[in-house]
Write an enzyme that holds these catalytic residues in place. Structure first.
Site, PDB file in Angstrom:
ATOM      1  N   HIS A 171       0.809  -1.229   0.000  1.00  0.00           N
ATOM      2  CA  HIS A 171       0.000   0.000   0.000  1.00  0.00           C
ATOM      3  C   HIS A 171       0.844   1.281   0.000  1.00  0.00           C
ATOM      4  O   HIS A 171       0.295   2.384   0.001  1.00  0.00           O
ATOM      5  CB  HIS A 171      -0.941   0.026   1.212  1.00  0.00           C
ATOM      6  N   ASP A 207      -2.866 -10.425  -3.033  1.00  0.00           N
ATOM      7  CA  ASP A 207      -3.449 -10.005  -1.757  1.00  0.00           C
ATOM      8  C   ASP A 207      -4.931  -9.672  -1.996  1.00  0.00           C
ATOM      9  O   ASP A 207      -5.339  -9.327  -3.107  1.00  0.00           O
ATOM     10  CB  ASP A 207      -2.710  -8.763  -1.248  1.00  0.00           C
ATOM     11  N   HIS A 209      -6.485  -7.160  -1.109  1.00  0.00           N
ATOM     12  CA  HIS A 209      -6.684  -5.734  -1.351  1.00  0.00           C
ATOM     13  C   HIS A 209      -5.794  -5.260  -2.498  1.00  0.00           C
ATOM     14  O   HIS A 209      -4.726  -5.818  -2.734  1.00  0.00           O
ATOM     15  CB  HIS A 209      -6.365  -4.935  -0.085  1.00  0.00           C
ATOM     16  N   ASP A 297      -4.785 -12.950   2.789  1.00  0.00           N
ATOM     17  CA  ASP A 297      -6.039 -12.459   3.359  1.00  0.00           C
ATOM     18  C   ASP A 297      -7.244 -12.618   2.434  1.00  0.00           C
ATOM     19  O   ASP A 297      -8.353 -12.228   2.783  1.00  0.00           O
ATOM     20  CB  ASP A 297      -5.906 -10.998   3.828  1.00  0.00           C
TER      21      ASP A 297
HETATM   22 ZN   LIG Z   1      -4.595  -7.150   2.171  1.00  0.00          ZN
END
Ligand SMILES: [Zn+2]
Length: 357
Positions: A171, A207, A209, A297
């Protein structure tokens, strides 16, 4: 049975104790905890993977993928916070920004570096849930060193290597951190592979996200392709402002970015179809090396996302991505401690099969 994938690890990764996260104005316990790294290391070691210590690296690669001011800020912000008296006098025992220089606030004014550390904190951080404490910098550097050591192994002939990075990194943009990430381990690995001679690198981010940071670091570059599948940010999921299918790169990087947002509830079949689509696109570029942002995740057991992937799904994904080219696996998210170890073993087991199959 022994898992033939080196696991690069730094003990320093345990020193980051965020102490929770401020989410919607309330300090929650948080799920990005040191125990994640212990669970991952122990499960992979028990599966027979050789554990390799991370070697210290200089800051040259880091300063190529990040604004040097971000690196300097993270290196010094805790000390500045202590010297300003926040822990001792005000009971603020972690660095948490409270004012952010958004585009709307500045409206064209130059972005300053305010002398007061509590004002400066928001210049480099875009959320309230990514806290800095006394051991954070050591862990942040340990994670980068693990990523760079894994990239070294692959550059010198290893077919696949895994970096047990904590904190995670995808991120973090060129100049701003957030999303429980501080420096971009995957971007550092990709840059290191380029520096070592790979002409084109494909980053595949599985991932749950979107890896908004990695996307933006390479957004205008054709030499590092970025592809991600993730829960649709338009359905209410972090990082909210990036990760849409229309984001395809810019300038020289136009066409070298691919996002496949998935609806909440997506399980193995559709998730693996998206992994396959990204792999097909990456394969067409003929990458010399692959970096995988391995978030665990997307698992059905994970509290941080609504995707429904199984261990078998991660095993299959590992096989697909590692069959493309020599592969560096970078640990990103994954927060369900009871299932985390088995998910990592499955992913690495699949990667070993893909690499050597
Ligand atoms: Zn994540």
């Amino acid at each position: 049975m022994s898992l033939p994938v080196p696991v690069v690890w730094s003990e320093d990764c345990l020193r980051h104790e965020p102490g929770g996260e401020v989410w919607l104005g309330v300090l929650d316990q948080g799920t990005e905890v040191p125990a994640r790294a212990v669970v991952l290391r122990d499960a992979l070691a028990a599966a027979g993977a050789p554990v390799v210590p991370a070697r210290p690296h200089g800051e040259q690669i880091l300063r190529a993928v990040h604004d040097p001011d971000l690196v300097d800020h993270l290196a010094g912000v805790w000390q500045a916070w202590v010297e300003a008296g926040f822990p001792a006098q005000y009971g603020r025992d972690r660095v948490v920004p409270y004012v952010f220089p958004t585009a709307g606030l500045l409206a064209g004014l130059p972005l300053r570096s305010p002398p007061a550390v509590h004002g400066r904190a928001g210049r480099f951080c875009y959320d309230t849930m990514t806290l800095v404490g006394p051991g954070s910098w050591a862990a942040i550097r340990g994670a980068v060193d693990a990523a760079l050591t894994a990239a070294d192994l692959v550059s010198s002939g290893e077919r696949v290597a895994y970096a047990l990075c904590r904190p995670p990194g995808h991120h973090v943009t060129r100049a701003a951190y957030g999303g429980s990430c501080y420096l971009n381990n995957a971007a550092a690995a990709a840059q290191a592979l380029r520096t070592a001679g790979a002409r084109r690198v494909a980053v595949i981010d599985i991932d749950a996200h979107h890896g908004n940071g990695t996307q933006m670091i390479f957004y205008e570059r054709p030499d590092v392709w970025y592809g991600s599948l993730h829960v649709d940010p338009g359905a209410g999921w972090f990082p909210h402002y990036a990760g849409y299918a229309s984001e395809r790169g810019r300038g020289d990087g136009d066409g070298f970015n691919r996002n496949l947002p998935l609806p909440p509830g997506t399980g193995d079949d559709d998730w693996l179809a998206a992994v396959d689509a990204l792999c097909a696109e990456a394969r067409a570029l003929g990458p010399d090396a692959v970096v995988v942002s391995l978030g665990l995740d997307a698992a059905a057991t994970d509290p941080e996302s609504p995707l429904q992937v199984t261990e078998a799904g991660y095993r299959a994904a590992g096989r697909m991505v590692a069959s493309l080219a020599p592969t560096v696996l970078i640990q990103e998210g994954g927060y369900d401690l009871p299932s985390l170890g088995a998910l990592a073993v499955a992913a690495l087991d699949g990667a070993a099969a893909g690499a050597h199959g």
